[in-house]
Design a protein around this motif. Structure first.
Motif, PDB file in Angstrom:
ATOM      1  N   GLN A 217      -1.080  16.533 -10.998  1.00  0.00           N
ATOM      2  CA  GLN A 217      -2.364  17.178 -11.204  1.00  0.00           C
ATOM      3  C   GLN A 217      -2.409  18.556 -10.556  1.00  0.00           C
ATOM      4  O   GLN A 217      -3.052  19.480 -11.060  1.00  0.00           O
ATOM      5  CB  GLN A 217      -3.486  16.316 -10.616  1.00  0.00           C
TER       6      GLN A 217
ATOM      7  N   LEU B 118      -6.125  11.058   2.230  1.00  0.00           N
ATOM      8  CA  LEU B 118      -5.337   9.869   1.952  1.00  0.00           C
ATOM      9  C   LEU B 118      -5.569   8.897   3.096  1.00  0.00           C
ATOM     10  O   LEU B 118      -5.408   9.260   4.267  1.00  0.00           O
ATOM     11  CB  LEU B 118      -3.849  10.212   1.837  1.00  0.00           C
TER      12      LEU B 118
ATOM     13  N   LEU C 210       1.747   1.852  -3.625  1.00  0.00           N
ATOM     14  CA  LEU C 210       0.595   2.376  -4.363  1.00  0.00           C
ATOM     15  C   LEU C 210       0.333   3.833  -4.011  1.00  0.00           C
ATOM     16  O   LEU C 210       0.044   4.661  -4.891  1.00  0.00           O
ATOM     17  CB  LEU C 210      -0.639   1.527  -4.066  1.00  0.00           C
ATOM     18  N   LYS C 211       0.431   4.159  -2.727  1.00  0.00           N
ATOM     19  CA  LYS C 211       0.148   5.537  -2.313  1.00  0.00           C
ATOM     20  C   LYS C 211       1.250   6.478  -2.771  1.00  0.00           C
ATOM     21  O   LYS C 211       0.982   7.643  -3.107  1.00  0.00           O
ATOM     22  CB  LYS C 211      -0.047   5.595  -0.795  1.00  0.00           C
ATOM     23  N   TYR C 212       2.478   6.001  -2.794  1.00  0.00           N
ATOM     24  CA  TYR C 212       3.569   6.832  -3.298  1.00  0.00           C
ATOM     25  C   TYR C 212       3.301   7.209  -4.755  1.00  0.00           C
ATOM     26  O   TYR C 212       3.426   8.378  -5.146  1.00  0.00           O
ATOM     27  CB  TYR C 212       4.889   6.079  -3.176  1.00  0.00           C
ATOM     28  N   LEU C 213       2.888   6.220  -5.542  1.00  0.00           N
ATOM     29  CA  LEU C 213       2.579   6.500  -6.951  1.00  0.00           C
ATOM     30  C   LEU C 213       1.368   7.422  -7.079  1.00  0.00           C
ATOM     31  O   LEU C 213       1.348   8.323  -7.932  1.00  0.00           O
ATOM     32  CB  LEU C 213       2.333   5.193  -7.687  1.00  0.00           C
ATOM     33  N   ARG C 214       0.349   7.195  -6.237  1.00  0.00           N
ATOM     34  CA  ARG C 214      -0.838   8.050  -6.301  1.00  0.00           C
ATOM     35  C   ARG C 214      -0.496   9.490  -5.936  1.00  0.00           C
ATOM     36  O   ARG C 214      -0.977  10.438  -6.568  1.00  0.00           O
ATOM     37  CB  ARG C 214      -1.925   7.511  -5.380  1.00  0.00           C
ATOM     38  N   ILE C 215       0.326   9.662  -4.917  1.00  0.00           N
ATOM     39  CA  ILE C 215       0.701  11.021  -4.513  1.00  0.00           C
ATOM     40  C   ILE C 215       1.484  11.706  -5.626  1.00  0.00           C
ATOM     41  O   ILE C 215       1.282  12.895  -5.910  1.00  0.00           O
ATOM     42  CB  ILE C 215       1.508  10.987  -3.201  1.00  0.00           C
ATOM     43  N   GLN C 216       2.380  10.976  -6.269  1.00  0.00           N
ATOM     44  CA  GLN C 216       3.118  11.571  -7.378  1.00  0.00           C
ATOM     45  C   GLN C 216       2.160  12.002  -8.491  1.00  0.00           C
ATOM     46  O   GLN C 216       2.335  13.062  -9.102  1.00  0.00           O
ATOM     47  CB  GLN C 216       4.144  10.570  -7.916  1.00  0.00           C
ATOM     48  N   TRP C 217       1.121  11.185  -8.747  1.00  0.00           N
ATOM     49  CA  TRP C 217       0.126  11.552  -9.762  1.00  0.00           C
ATOM     50  C   TRP C 217      -0.648  12.787  -9.325  1.00  0.00           C
ATOM     51  O   TRP C 217      -0.894  13.707 -10.121  1.00  0.00           O
ATOM     52  CB  TRP C 217      -0.820  10.373  -9.981  1.00  0.00           C
ATOM     53  N   LEU C 218      -1.047  12.826  -8.040  1.00  0.00           N
ATOM     54  CA  LEU C 218      -1.777  13.992  -7.531  1.00  0.00           C
ATOM     55  C   LEU C 218      -0.925  15.248  -7.612  1.00  0.00           C
ATOM     56  O   LEU C 218      -1.429  16.340  -7.914  1.00  0.00           O
ATOM     57  CB  LEU C 218      -2.211  13.745  -6.083  1.00  0.00           C
TER      58      LEU C 218
ATOM     59  N   THR D  19       0.831  -1.211   0.000  1.00  0.00           N
ATOM     60  CA  THR D  19       0.000   0.000   0.000  1.00  0.00           C
ATOM     61  C   THR D  19       0.862   1.256   0.000  1.00  0.00           C
ATOM     62  O   THR D  19       0.473   2.267  -0.597  1.00  0.00           O
ATOM     63  CB  THR D  19      -0.956   0.020   1.197  1.00  0.00           C
TER      64      THR D  19
END
Length: 344
Positions: A41, A100, A30-38, A27
């Motif tokens: 954005q 998050l 996954l969250k590291y990648l999601r934060i980079q995407w955010l 997790t």
């Protein structure tokens, strides 16, 4: 040689421990990648985290932190790091861009070490560890001001303390709850009587609780004395009174639905718990039952109007646990709040 039940318990613990740790790293990735995407954005907006993942009352009490962080970072992309059970407490906040979900404190340690946030406001006290993970979460700001689990209630209310742990000034604002119209319609559909007395009898810590016999006696007296219906909220019911004007909603409501039921109440009566913080945040008159908690004898969890003494009666038999709070004190406080009874 260890018995089979002992061996089974040991292997079950090991299974849960190692699957939890493996899941934590998954997790985290996954969250590291999601934060980079955010962050992509968000563009050039600074990416800011407010970290207070639990407990319910703490998160409600510290709601003004979101407003203060927005004031300081009007262009920031602000998220609140929170456990899944408490997402609804921050989901609808107008000063947040998102949230998050935190798996455990150890996962949070790895996210902070990864440097994914441009600014962090960590409201946690150091050394609240995950029961499975070796990492020890530390908040240097809280350590610098000497804030620990042994002294935090000696230093002030929850908002006052935790805002300083995050490196903010000591905040004193009234907390707010943001209840969307969909939730209000859901509660309206329950067809609860107007101006009920809402009670909450059981907390997550037995040291905060008042005896079940007292709650049942109080509810019976309220129903015999006043024409107000009584509604119990929470996870597990305590009151066993059978009466058409008593409604048990324990385990049937979401957090925001519970807050809406309390918002519509004539009076809230409860122990020190999340619903008591809801009552403070939604503007409902309250009677709160306190008692000695560990080494904390005289303490005030609430900021805002409850701390100012507006619309609140706080009962505390200093030096004694809540369980030893005299029944007559609570009945008298209810009499004072509800006024002259219409039924005699």
């Amino acid at each position: 040689m260890a018995s089979w039940p002992h061996q089974r318990a040991l292997w079950a613990h090991r299974y849960h421990k190692y699957t939890h740790i493996a899941g934590k790293y998954w997790t985290f990735a996954l969250k590291y990648l999601r934060i980079q995407w955010l962050k992509r954005q968000a563009g050039n907006r600074p990416f800011i985290a407010i970290i207070l993942s639990e407990q319910m009352g703490d998160i409600i009490a510290c709601e003004p932190v979101a407003r203060e962080v927005r004031r300081r970072h009007p262009d920031g992309y602000i998220i609140w790091v929170v456990r899944q059970a408490y997402v609804d407490l921050v989901r609808h906040h107008p000063d947040l861009d998102g949230y998050l979900v935190e798996k455990c404190p150890s996962e949070r340690v790895h996210l902070l070490r990864a440097g994914v946030f441009d600014q962090v406001y960590n409201l946690h006290i150091s050394h609240r560890k995950c029961k499975y993970c070796p990492e020890d979460p530390v908040n240097p700001t809280a350590d610098q001001i000497g804030l620990t689990f042994d002294n935090y209630y000696h230093r002030g209310d929850l908002l006052y303390m935790f805002s300083q742990a995050a490196g903010l000034p000591a905040l004193t604002a009234d907390p707010k709850m943001y209840i969307p119209e969909t939730i209000r319609r859901q509660v309206a559909a329950l067809n609860l009587p107007d101006r009920s007395i809402v009670i909450h009898c059981q907390s997550s810590h037995v040291a905060r609780d008042w005896p079940a016999a007292h709650w049942n006696q109080l509810v019976r007296w309220l129903l015999d004395t006043y024409d107000c219906p009584v509604v119990e909220v929470g996870l597990q019911p305590v009151v066993t009174v059978r009466d058409p004007r008593f409604r048990n909603l324990c385990g049937q409501l979401s957090l925001l639905q519970t807050a809406e039921v309390i918002r519509n109440a004539r009076l809230f009566i409860g122990i020190d718990s999340g619903p008591a913080h809801m009552a403070n945040a939604v503007g409902t008159e309250g009677i709160i039952l306190l008692g000695q908690l560990f080494d904390f004898v005289e303490y005030m969890p609430y900021s805002g109007r409850y701390k100012r003494g507006e619309g609140i009666t706080i009962l505390n038999n200093y030096g004694h646990p809540c369980a030893e709070l005299p029944y007559d004190w609570v009945q008298e406080a209810a009499w004072q709040r509800l006024g002259q009874p219409k039924l005699v």
